[in-house]
Scaffold this motif. Structure first.
Motif, short mmCIF file in Angstrom:
data_model
loop_
_atom_site.label_atom_id
_atom_site.label_comp_id
_atom_site.label_asym_id
_atom_site.label_seq_id
_atom_site.Cartn_x
_atom_site.Cartn_y
_atom_site.Cartn_z
N ALA A 1 0.85 -1.19 0.00
CA ALA A 1 0.00 0.00 0.00
C ALA A 1 0.89 1.24 0.00
O ALA A 1 1.80 1.35 0.83
CB ALA A 1 -0.92 0.01 1.21
N LEU A 2 0.64 2.15 -0.95
CA LEU A 2 1.31 3.45 -0.96
C LEU A 2 0.36 4.43 -0.30
O LEU A 2 -0.76 4.67 -0.79
CB LEU A 2 1.62 3.90 -2.38
N THR A 3 0.79 5.01 0.80
CA THR A 3 -0.05 5.93 1.55
C THR A 3 0.82 7.08 2.05
O THR A 3 1.97 7.23 1.61
CB THR A 3 -0.76 5.19 2.71
N THR A 4 0.30 7.90 2.95
CA THR A 4 1.09 9.01 3.46
C THR A 4 0.55 9.42 4.82
O THR A 4 -0.55 9.01 5.24
CB THR A 4 1.07 10.22 2.50
N ASP A 5 1.31 10.23 5.52
CA ASP A 5 0.84 10.90 6.72
C ASP A 5 -0.01 12.08 6.28
O ASP A 5 0.49 12.96 5.56
CB ASP A 5 2.04 11.37 7.55
N PRO A 6 -1.28 12.14 6.66
CA PRO A 6 -2.13 13.25 6.21
C PRO A 6 -1.56 14.62 6.52
O PRO A 6 -1.85 15.58 5.81
CB PRO A 6 -3.45 13.00 6.95
N ALA A 7 -0.75 14.71 7.56
CA ALA A 7 -0.16 16.01 7.91
C ALA A 7 0.96 16.40 6.94
O ALA A 7 1.33 17.58 6.88
CB ALA A 7 0.39 15.96 9.34
N LEU A 8 1.47 15.43 6.19
CA LEU A 8 2.56 15.69 5.25
C LEU A 8 2.07 15.74 3.80
O LEU A 8 2.35 16.67 3.07
CB LEU A 8 3.64 14.62 5.39
N GLY A 9 1.35 14.71 3.38
CA GLY A 9 0.87 14.63 2.01
C GLY A 9 1.84 13.93 1.09
O GLY A 9 3.03 13.79 1.38
N PHE A 10 1.33 13.47 -0.06
CA PHE A 10 2.14 12.71 -1.01
C PHE A 10 3.24 13.55 -1.63
O PHE A 10 4.24 13.00 -2.09
CB PHE A 10 1.23 12.13 -2.10
N ALA A 11 3.08 14.85 -1.65
CA ALA A 11 4.12 15.71 -2.21
C ALA A 11 5.36 15.75 -1.33
O ALA A 11 6.46 16.10 -1.80
CB ALA A 11 3.59 17.12 -2.43
N THR A 12 5.20 15.39 -0.06
CA THR A 12 6.33 15.39 0.87
C THR A 12 6.87 14.00 1.11
O THR A 12 8.10 13.78 1.09
CB THR A 12 5.91 16.01 2.22
N GLU A 13 5.98 13.03 1.31
CA GLU A 13 6.44 11.69 1.67
C GLU A 13 5.41 10.64 1.26
O GLU A 13 4.20 10.86 1.39
CB GLU A 13 6.69 11.60 3.17
N VAL A 14 5.89 9.52 0.76
CA VAL A 14 5.06 8.34 0.53
C VAL A 14 5.51 7.26 1.49
O VAL A 14 6.71 6.98 1.61
CB VAL A 14 5.15 7.84 -0.92
N ARG A 15 4.54 6.66 2.18
CA ARG A 15 4.84 5.55 3.07
C ARG A 15 4.32 4.26 2.46
O ARG A 15 3.24 4.24 1.86
CB ARG A 15 4.21 5.79 4.45
N ILE A 16 5.10 3.20 2.59
CA ILE A 16 4.75 1.91 2.00
C ILE A 16 4.45 0.91 3.11
O ILE A 16 5.27 0.74 4.03
CB ILE A 16 5.90 1.37 1.13
#
Length: 377
Positions: free
Chosen positions: A306-321
């Motif tokens: 799953a590619l997701t992110t911290d809502p406080a950061l957003g995909f433009a800053t970080e993608v979490r796997i």
């Protein structure tokens, strides 16, 4: 002598008489194509230089073949095939830094008596204007060729280089930053799952791409990215699958217009599984857009990512796997397209894994000039 003519608002000089290149007018012989991009020393208000071409050569018809941006001006020309065609560009009050054709900076001749002018030569040998798109494509190949199992193209978008429809909308900064992170995360998934190795063993390949904002021959909008699968050695492979993942203004993925060669485009939204098959119809992987704007990737043999992110950061800053539901990696990529510096940080989530990749590239040709990788497990 020099005869000056006006062409659609562009001043073009055609050399005639003594010193002119020996060439017949366009249309009486085979026609070839060339292109050049004149880079300003400093960005400024878009403007058009004066261009002198030898007799028999002309600009390709259509405004998309002559374009001014804040950072440069580029033009596509046509005429008799030749390895070396002289061109003079005169740009009053604009300092010229360099000129590019294809992926090559060309030597410039400067006349002290005419400091506004530069002269150079380019080949006119391409079979079409489209074949000269590398002149304006700001791409870096992070993986190639197709025989490796992965072609990875990273586009470099910069506000000063926007052209065509991108000049009429806000600069897609968040979407450009998001696809850097998303493509890097997908590459990690494809490699960890073994999908790249499997594709390579079969003579197939994946292709990862974002979108470009500076090429008027390819109006690559709206903002999107690709995780494509080609079940063969080239992009002409039968039954190739090319997803188009659209990005919203914050970098979230919300729609997939998926093309399969020979079939109508399929449309997928959040929660819709989108299968990718090989040419024989065997399942390779399934993607599903997530409600949070990320993407699930499930290889046929697992595991599920799953590619997701911290809502406080957003995909433009970080993608979490996530890997089978457990935190696995965090990806952050920054790209300075003006200086040619791309920095990638991949961190383990719940582990000590750390990887930093620093790439420098020529900001005008986008060819990588150095790569430094540090990994800690």
């Amino acid at each position: 002598m020099v005869r000056v003519i006006a062409l659609l608002g562009i001043v073009v000089s055609v050399l005639t008489g003594a010193g002119a290149a020996a060439a017949d007018p366009v249309g009486t012989e085979a026609v070839a194509y060339g292109a050049f991009r004149v880079v300003r020393s400093e960005p400024g208000t878009p403007s058009t230089p004066q261009v002198s071409l030898p007799e028999g050569y002309s600009f390709v018809t259509g405004n998309q073949y002559r374009t001014a941006t804040r950072a440069d001006w580029y033009g596509f020309i046509q005429g008799p095939p030749a390895d070396s065609v002289p061109v003079t560009v005169r740009w009053p009050e604009v300092a010229v830094d360099t000129v590019v054709t294809g992926r090559t900076r060309v030597p410039l001749t400067r006349d002290p008596a005419d400091p506004d002018a530069v002269t150079f030569t380019i080949p006119v040998s391409a079979p079409s204007a489209n074949a000269m798109q590398p002149t304006v494509q700001m791409w870096t190949y992070l993986s190639s060729p197709a025989s490796t199992g992965l072609v990875w193209i990273m586009e470099h978008n910069h506000p000063d280089r926007t052209a065509g429809p991108w000049t009429t909308v806000p600069v897609p900064a968040a979407q450009s930053a998001a696809f850097l992170n998303l493509l890097t995360a997908v590459e990690a998934v494809l490699r960890d799952s073994g999908l790249i190795a499997q594709a390579q063993a079969r003579g197939h390949f994946f292709q990862l791409e974002g979108f470009e904002t500076n090429n008027t021959l390819h109006t690559d909008n709206p903002p999107h990215w690709h995780l494509s699968y080609y079940p063969g050695p080239t992009t002409a492979a039968p039954r190739a699958t090319v997803p188009h993942f659209w990005l919203d203004s914050t970098g979230k993925t919300f729609y997939n217009g998926q093309d399969v060669q020979g079939s109508p485009r399929a449309r997928y939204y959040a929660g819709d599984p989108a299968p990718i098959h090989d040419g024989a119809g065997n399942l390779v992987l399934t993607t599903t857009i997530r409600a949070d704007g990320g993407l699930d990737i499930e290889p046929a043999a697992g595991p599920r990512y799953a590619l997701t992110t911290d809502p406080a950061l957003g995909f433009a800053t970080e993608v979490r796997i996530l890997r089978d539901g457990r935190p696995w990696r965090a990806v952050r990529v920054t790209d300075d397209a003006r200086t040619g510096l791309m920095v990638t940080h991949i961190s383990g989530l719940g582990s000590t894994f750390r990887q930093s990749i620093i790439r420098t590239y020529d900001p005008q040709t986008c060819l990588v000039t150095s790569t430094s990788t540090k990994t800690r497990n």
